[in-house]
Every structure is written in structure tokens, then in C-alpha cells.
Enzyme design. Structure first.
Site: not given
Ligand code: NAI
Length: 336
Positions: A126, A173, A206, A230
Site C-alpha cells: 500500500y 508469507k 493462506d 485488509d
């Protein structure tokens, strides 16, 4: 003591849910001097700017804002109002508590969902640093800094410690983004070491999505970089009835803005049908932030009582009531 709060009603249903929320907060007896300022499409039409300088001037004084949804016109190079507010005021924590409301039927209504989400609000993808390297190849930069990761991790653990939350899960991740998410995790581990009474775990994003849908009751507090935050915060809102219900707060070291996370709902604006629950629950957070703990708990209990009874709910959650009828019911219980 009288508190000063900047009220940004916003666009569409914003003024309706803002008025309802001001009425409910007033009913708690807490004295607030509201300074009402315009931002959004209404402000663009009136002052030629989406985010007039009056908004910052007011927030500079009050340091606390309550904000309804604002529309950002598509195209025309307008930067999102929320992004501008976060950047200018250094609101690095996006906090979203996610809890079931009694009586509200959702897919997960038989499970006790009670989560707190801490999303880093200023960097990651972002940062908006994108460029075309050669035609057909675009690069978008993911920025993770030690400074921003440490402060969101600290905010999360300090909140967990203060509010008696037992477990913090960092979402990442780092198996793929070894340096950037690796740095985020390193910071979380460093802060976690200072809070030995709080269980610290890590989960790949995930897997976290699947676990949250399958076993949401096993999570307590989640902390994560901006992009995962988000997505996961909306996933979690969906567990308890959607964006029309859940509150949100953007907080920095000096300022805090409490806001509904839903949009301006142009389809129902001006019809008296809007559900003010999200902004009212944001005001519950605001009252606690102002040190008005008892009033905060009283307003939350009143909202929950109206949901538990189920007679005065708005149409979006299956009830027959107007915005005013729902608000009147909340007020009747807020006063005791
Ligand atoms: P939306 O959230 O405004 O509407 C989606 C659906 O949910 C509509 O059917 C609407 O009627 C319903 N809904 C939303 N809030 C409700 C409430 N409190 N009570 C009853 N029903 C409610 O999302 P949409 O249509 O994607 O966005 C409309 C506008 O809102 C856009 O201009 C967008 O930029 C802006 N927006 C602003 C946000 C903010 O300021 N935080 C967040 C999301 C969108």
C-alpha cells in the site's frame, strides 16, 4: 470533563448513521463537544476539495475523530480520503474487533467468535510505489520496515496485555517473502519475548484463511502487515454478519479516528433505512479511548440487548425497524 471530538459524517448514509450515533453517545451522559466537518463528495461540491484543510485543523485540536463512510470519486486522480488521513496523521494501527452480536443469525452463529485484528496501516504494497519497467512489465514495491513492524507488534501485544487476551498470532508469507515478511516476524518475535504470559504463534496467510473459516473460535488476537490485514479483516467481518456490523479504528501515537468500515450505501441513502450499528460500535471504542469505560460498556450492552431481543433491527439484518427506531431502542437501554 467535556471531550472534544471531530465528527466527519461523510456521504450517502454517513450523515444518518452519524446522527444516530451522536444521539446514542449523548444518551450515555458523556459530555462531548462535537465539531462537525465535511469530507467526501459533499465537501468536494461545497468547498472544491474532498478533504478540506478544516478537517485536519479540527483533528489537530481534538485528536479524536468519529467518521462515517465517504465516497471517493472513481477516476480524476482523487486519492482515497482514508489513505490521506492515515498518512497525514500517522495512523499506523488499523484495529478491528470482531465479535458476534447476540441473536444475529450468521453462518457461524453457534460459535463464539471474539477476535481482535491489528493491521499495519502505512506500508507493505500500500506504499503505492508502482512503475512500468518496460511496456508489459510493471513492478509494485512491497515495503516492510523494522520501525513500522515493531510499532504494530508493540501495539498488538500491549493491547493483548491490557485487555487480557491470551494468544497473539502473527500472519505472514515468510516462506516465500523471506526478507520482507521475515523482518515482520522477527519484530513480532522480539516484542513477544517481552510478554511471556501471552502465547505467541505464527501462521501462513493462506492457512490462516482456512483456519479462520473452519475454527474461528480458536483465534484471539491477530497481527499482520497491511495487505493480509485488509483481506483478513473483511473475512473476519463476514464471520459475524458483515461490514454493516463491525467497528473499526485507525490509531497513531497522537490521533485516533473511529469509523464504520462499510461504504456510503447509495442505494438506501436518505431513506431512513441505514443500520448505524457499525458506527455505534466504533463509538463504543471511542468512549473507551476517551477514558469513559463505564459509558462504553453501557452503550455496548444496550446495542447487544437490542440485538438479543431482535424486535427493533434494521432491514439489512432482517428486521422491520428504521434507523430512528433502532436508535431509540438503543437509547432506551443506554439510559438504564
Ligand atoms: P457499500 O458498503 O456502500 O454497500 C454495499 C451494500 O451494503 C449495499 O447494498 C448497501 O445498501 C449495504 N450497506 C452498507 N452499509 C450499510 C448499513 N450501514 N446499513 C444497511 N445497509 C448497508 O459498498 P459499495 O456499494 O461498494 O460502495 C459505495 C461507496 O462507498 C463507494 O463510493 C465507495 O468508495 C464508498 N466506500 C467508502 C468506505 C469508507 O469510507 N470507509 C468503505 C467502502 C466503500
Amino acid at each position: 470533563m467535556t471531550h472534544q471530538v471531530t465528527l466527519i459524517p461523510g456521504d450517502g448514509i454517513g450523515p444518518e448513521v452519524a446522527d444516530a450515533t451522536v444521539r446514542a453517545v449523548t444518551a450515555t451522559g458523556v459530555e462531548i463537544e462535537w465539531e462537525r466537518v465535511e469530507a467526501g463528495v459533499n465537501a468536494l461540491e461545497e468547498y472544491g476539495e474532498l478533504l478540506p484543510s478544516e478537517v485536519f485543523a479540527s483533528l489537530e485540536m481534538s485528536r479524536v475523530g468519529l467518521k462515517g463512510p465517504t465516497a471517493t470519486p472513481i477516476g480524476g486522480g482523487h486519492q482515497s480520503i482514508n489513505v490521506q488521513l492515515r498518512k497525514k496523521l500517522g495512523l499506523y494501527t488499523n484495529f478491528r474487533p470482531v465479535r458476534m452480536l447476540p441473536g444475529l443469525k450468521t453462518r457461524f452463529h453457534d460459535v463464539a467468535v471474539n477476535l481482535a485484528i491489528f493491521r499495519e496501516n502505512t506500508e507493505d504494497l500500500y506504499a503505492g510505489l508502482e512503475h512500468e519497467i518496460v511496456p508489459g512489465v510493471v513492478e509494485s514495491l512491497k515495503i516492510i520496515t523494522q520501525n513500522a513492524s515493531m510499532r504494530i507488534a508493540r501495539a498488538a501485544f500491549e493491547y493483548a496485555h491490557r485487555e487480557g487476551r491470551c494468544k497473539v498470532t502473527a500472519i505472514h508469507k515468510a516462506n516465500i517473502m523471506k526478507l520482507s515478511d521475515g523482518l515482520f516476524l522477527k519484530c513480532c518475535r522480539e516484542v513477544a519475548a517481552g510478554f511471556p504470559a501471552i502465547q505467541y504463534t505464527e501462521l501462513i496467510v493462506d492457512n490462516a484463511c482456512m483456519q479462520l473459516v473452519m475454527r474461528p473460535e480458536t483465534f484471539d488476537l491477530l497481527v499482520m502487515p497491511n495487505l493480509y490485514g485488509d483481506i483478513i479483516s473483511d473475512l473476519c467481518a463476514g464471520l459475524v454478519g458483515g461490514l454493516g456490523i463491525v467497528p473499526g479504528a485507525n490509531m497513531g501515537d497522537h490521533h485516533a479516528i473511529f469509523e464504520a468500515v462499510h461504504g456510503t450505501a447509495p442505494d438506501i441513502a436518505g431513506k431512513g433505512l441505514a443500520n448505524p450499528t457499525a458506527l455505534m460500535q466504533s463509538a463504543v471504542l471511542m468512549l473507551a479511548h476517551l477514558g469513559e469505560r463505564e459509558a462504553s460498556v453501557r452503550l455496548q450492552s444496550a446495542i447487544e440487548r437490542v440485538y438479543a431481543e431482535g424486535k427493533h433491527l434494521t432491514g439489512d439484518v432482517g428486521g422491520p425497524a428504521s434507523t430512528d427506531e433502532f436508535t431509540d431502542a438503543v437509547i432506551s437501554y443506554t439510559q438504564g
